[in-house]
Write an enzyme that holds these catalytic residues in place. Sequence first.
Site, PDB file in Angstrom:
ATOM      1  N   GLU A 163       1.032  -0.896  -0.096  1.00 35.57           N
ATOM      2  CA  GLU A 163      -0.004  -0.095   0.017  1.00 35.57           C
ATOM      3  C   GLU A 163       1.016   1.191  -0.108  1.00 35.57           C
ATOM      4  O   GLU A 163       1.671   1.342   0.867  1.00 35.57           O
ATOM      5  CB  GLU A 163      -0.936  -0.228   1.185  1.00 35.57           C
ATOM      6  CG  GLU A 163      -2.013   1.026   1.058  1.00 35.57           C
ATOM      7  CD  GLU A 163      -1.635   2.212   2.012  1.00 35.57           C
ATOM      8  OE1 GLU A 163      -1.411   3.191   1.476  1.00 35.57           O
ATOM      9  OE2 GLU A 163      -1.706   2.097   3.180  1.00 35.57           O
ATOM     10  N   CYS A 186      -2.264   8.143   4.685  1.00 35.95           N
ATOM     11  CA  CYS A 186      -2.254   7.768   3.278  1.00 35.95           C
ATOM     12  C   CYS A 186      -3.619   8.167   2.579  1.00 35.95           C
ATOM     13  O   CYS A 186      -3.445   8.454   1.532  1.00 35.95           O
ATOM     14  CB  CYS A 186      -2.214   6.056   3.253  1.00 35.95           C
ATOM     15  SG  CYS A 186      -0.636   5.616   3.998  1.00 35.95           S
TER      16      CYS A 186
END
Length: 541
Positions: free
Chosen positions: A293, A327
């Site tokens: 990720e 994120c």
Amino acid sequence: MNNQLFHFKQPLNEPIYSYAPGTPERAALQAELEKQYNQVIEIPLIIGGKEVKTGKMGKVVMPTEHQHVLANYHQVTEKEVKMAIDAAMAAKKQWEEMPWVERASIMMKAAELMSKKYRYVISAATMLGQGKSPFQAEIDTPCECIDFLRFNAYFASQIYAQQPVSDNTTINRLEYRPLEGFVYAITPFNFTAIAANLNIAPALMGNVTIWKPATTAILSNYYLMLIFKEAGIPDGVINFLPGSGATISNVVFNSPDFAGVHFTGSTEVFNAFWSTIGAKINDYKTYPKIVGETGGKDFIFAHHSSDSRELAVALLRGAFEYQGQKCSAASRSYIPKSLWEETINHIKEMMQTVKMGDVRDFSNFINAVIDEKAFDSITGYIARAKASPNAEIVLGGGYDKSVGYFIEPTIILAKTPDYESMVDEIFGPVLTVYIYDDNKYEETLTLCDQTSAYALTGSIFARDRYALNFAMDKLRYSAGNFYLNDKCTGAVVGNQPFGGARASGTNDKAGSELNLYRWISPRTIKETLVPPVNYGYPFLG
């Protein structure tokens, strides 16, 4: 004799403590913060369950008070990386042969330890070492971390129960083997829970890990490691190696036993890993699983039917909670002309009551960014915006690193849709807004889709359901986590499995069974009950 079939039921998410004035949890957390603030601990490597001290030292400091030392930690060298790989491989056979229910039971114990005994320890370490407010620390660890531990046990129950069809002539089985080798877990600074999951997801499925924690999250990650040990993780299953990522990776990627990487971090680093692994692919015993990720340039897109106050709250929270260091944080926004003035006025009104400062002062909504490197990078964008004819600072823009790495929540108004802060991942409290004509909704959605290489999170605000549905279709591949009339942050384990594609990663959805599938290598076993004694078939007659 162990002949039971056991299934972990679907858990509830860990309740979130409020830390409101007068609550017992507030007093307990404040006491733990003072304790950790007034001590300096020594953090060793943990290899094969044993403490290893290299004498090559680094310091853990507070982002909000960067001269204050919380811990001194030993840094790994190549020698210790090789020791860790040996320890992991030595532990592998016994760990993978342990019944999965027993492995899951260890994870469930770790969750309960974190929920009760070590709740304030792990939360205080996350606050002090990573610059999080009480609420941001609470939803990270303990809560999300506990959810990963408990939900993964439930998801494993579902996976192991899945078996193929058999008939009267055969018995068909699936054996869910772990990977043939070790998993390399490289964990980020911004979520302690991610650091936990990048290790426990592979470990639950029978794998062993080499753990490289982020240098700026070593304090909380060390306490995580101690909790795992107390819960009963056998020696060598997880090996804790603080220090240089380049040093660790150089040894790991040259080991024939390397079987997978579980990564959260920058797109550039992940791309480099992929290239390195590809170049060495003939050296490995098996094709490694590459799970990552990575970056994001997450958006909040408003239709003219949106409520300006709801939009303003989503922008403020989505862009500025934890200083934009998620994120998933809102980093760009597309707002119609008809809504802009109302929206920015709401934000400015709310920002008058927003305070910034030390994490130990619970009245502060904003704290410091993680370190000087991040501070310099983020403030570079602000400085360039101040000087650019294509941008205007409409909120904030101030910064100071004399005591801590403090940056005011900043909104840049971009006069062109491809201005750098609309495109680049900044990872700080900077939101860039592009104003579009109300009648150019469709064209601007296309612009949103095509502007960024990333596709992690995004949200649409609209009261017009046709407009909402149109945006969902138009932006189908623009975000792996898509929100309707909400900020683009706050994914909850078991509720919104998390991950994105394009330059945002492999979209393997942490917080669901999809991620666990990546850490198994199934074997199909067919048993024929009465084998044939003739080679022929009826068509030969």
